[in-house]
Design a protein around this motif. Structure first.
Motif, short mmCIF file in Angstrom:
data_model
loop_
_atom_site.label_atom_id
_atom_site.label_comp_id
_atom_site.label_asym_id
_atom_site.label_seq_id
_atom_site.Cartn_x
_atom_site.Cartn_y
_atom_site.Cartn_z
N TYR A 167 59.34 58.55 40.53
CA TYR A 167 58.21 58.08 41.33
C TYR A 167 58.69 56.91 42.19
N VAL A 168 58.25 56.89 43.44
CA VAL A 168 58.72 55.86 44.37
C VAL A 168 57.53 55.13 44.98
N ASN A 169 57.59 53.81 44.89
CA ASN A 169 56.60 52.97 45.54
C ASN A 169 57.30 52.35 46.75
N ALA A 170 57.10 52.93 47.92
CA ALA A 170 57.77 52.48 49.14
C ALA A 170 56.76 51.93 50.13
N ARG A 171 57.04 50.72 50.60
CA ARG A 171 56.21 50.08 51.63
C ARG A 171 57.10 49.87 52.84
N VAL A 172 56.59 50.31 54.02
CA VAL A 172 57.41 50.32 55.22
C VAL A 172 56.68 49.64 56.38
N SER A 173 57.45 48.94 57.19
CA SER A 173 56.95 48.31 58.41
C SER A 173 57.66 48.94 59.60
N VAL A 174 56.88 49.34 60.60
CA VAL A 174 57.45 49.92 61.83
C VAL A 174 57.18 48.96 62.98
N ASN A 175 58.25 48.59 63.66
CA ASN A 175 58.17 47.69 64.82
C ASN A 175 57.46 46.38 64.52
N ILE A 197 54.81 56.61 50.86
CA ILE A 197 54.83 57.82 50.03
C ILE A 197 53.76 57.71 48.96
N LYS A 198 53.18 58.83 48.60
CA LYS A 198 52.22 58.83 47.49
C LYS A 198 52.96 58.43 46.22
N PRO A 199 52.59 57.30 45.63
CA PRO A 199 53.35 56.80 44.47
C PRO A 199 53.19 57.62 43.20
N ASP A 200 52.22 58.52 43.17
CA ASP A 200 52.01 59.33 41.97
C ASP A 200 52.65 60.72 42.06
N ASN A 254 60.76 66.66 41.68
CA ASN A 254 60.33 68.03 41.48
C ASN A 254 59.42 68.56 42.60
N VAL A 255 59.59 68.05 43.82
CA VAL A 255 58.87 68.58 44.96
C VAL A 255 59.86 69.13 45.98
N GLU A 256 59.38 70.01 46.81
CA GLU A 256 60.22 70.61 47.85
C GLU A 256 60.13 69.78 49.12
N TRP A 257 61.15 69.89 49.94
CA TRP A 257 61.18 69.23 51.24
C TRP A 257 61.75 70.20 52.26
N SER A 258 61.18 70.21 53.45
CA SER A 258 61.65 71.09 54.52
C SER A 258 61.75 70.30 55.82
N PRO A 259 62.83 70.46 56.58
CA PRO A 259 62.94 69.77 57.86
C PRO A 259 62.07 70.39 58.94
N TRP A 260 61.39 71.48 58.64
CA TRP A 260 60.63 72.21 59.65
C TRP A 260 59.12 72.05 59.54
N LYS A 261 58.66 71.39 58.47
CA LYS A 261 57.21 71.22 58.32
C LYS A 261 56.91 69.88 57.66
N HIS A 262 55.64 69.50 57.70
CA HIS A 262 55.20 68.23 57.13
C HIS A 262 55.19 68.29 55.61
N SER A 263 55.64 67.23 54.99
CA SER A 263 55.60 67.11 53.53
C SER A 263 54.34 66.36 53.14
N ASP A 264 53.55 66.95 52.26
CA ASP A 264 52.26 66.36 51.88
C ASP A 264 52.39 65.05 51.11
N TRP A 265 53.56 64.77 50.55
CA TRP A 265 53.74 63.54 49.78
C TRP A 265 53.99 62.32 50.66
N ILE A 266 54.16 62.53 51.97
CA ILE A 266 54.28 61.41 52.91
C ILE A 266 52.86 61.06 53.37
N LEU A 267 52.50 59.79 53.18
CA LEU A 267 51.14 59.37 53.56
C LEU A 267 51.01 59.29 55.08
N PRO A 268 49.78 59.49 55.60
CA PRO A 268 49.57 59.41 57.05
C PRO A 268 49.82 58.00 57.59
N SER A 269 50.16 57.94 58.85
CA SER A 269 50.46 56.64 59.47
C SER A 269 49.21 55.82 59.71
N LYS A 270 48.06 56.45 59.77
CA LYS A 270 46.81 55.70 60.04
C LYS A 270 45.85 55.82 58.89
#
Length: 154
Positions: free
Chosen positions: A114-122, A130-133, A138-154
């Motif tokens: 589990y990752v608790n990541a806090r990020v600042s852009v510009n 990232i969703k910390p839970d 054990n999740v999949e990742w694809s360079p061609w589509k959105h990953s649901d475990w990445i939280l929205p920017s807004k």
């Protein structure tokens, strides 16, 4: 004029190369959310180096075999530059989680990461990336589509 027998094959290969050169840079427009935040479709795009992204990440391992929970010391696994990448880029965070899974699997342990990541852009205030839970081991990742475990920017 002599036309080679492999003309159609050569044209097909050149055509595919041309299509790839068009698709890779614009794929960011077909993936949801802001590419500066999610980084999905960012590499090989025309938007390179348009932002400064900094983050802090805490990796927590839940060891199912030993029934323990521990924090990962990034210094034990990564160089200074790698720690920066593994704290701000979702695909690198996922890759490092997969690496941790393989390291522990080699010891015979079954884990969740589990990752608790806090990020600042510009220079904006830091936000949860990232969703910390979500167990990133054990999740999949694809360079061609959105990953649901990445939280929205807004």
């Amino acid at each position: 004029m002599i036309i080679p027998k492999y003309k159609n094959v050569a044209l097909g290969v050149m055509g595919m190369y041309f299509v790839i050169q068009l698709i890779l840079p614009i794929r960011q427009h077909f993936i949801q959310d802001n590419v500066l935040w999610t980084e999905e479709g960012h590499r090989l795009s025309w938007r390179m180096m348009l932002r400064i992204k900094r983050g802090q990440a805490k990796y927590t391992i839940k060891n199912h075999t030993k029934n323990t929970v521990e924090q990962v010391r990034l210094k034990d696994y990564l160089s200074h530059k790698q720690r920066g990448l593994a704290s701000s880029k979702p695909d690198v965070i996922w890759q490092f989680s997969q690496h941790l899974k393989s390291v522990y699997a080699a010891k015979g342990d079954s884990i969740s990461v589990y990752v608790n990541a806090r990020v600042s852009v510009n220079g904006r205030p830091a936000k949860q990336l990232i969703k910390p839970d979500v167990d990133l081991a054990n999740v999949e990742w694809s360079p061609w589509k959105h990953s649901d475990w990445i939280l929205p920017s807004k």
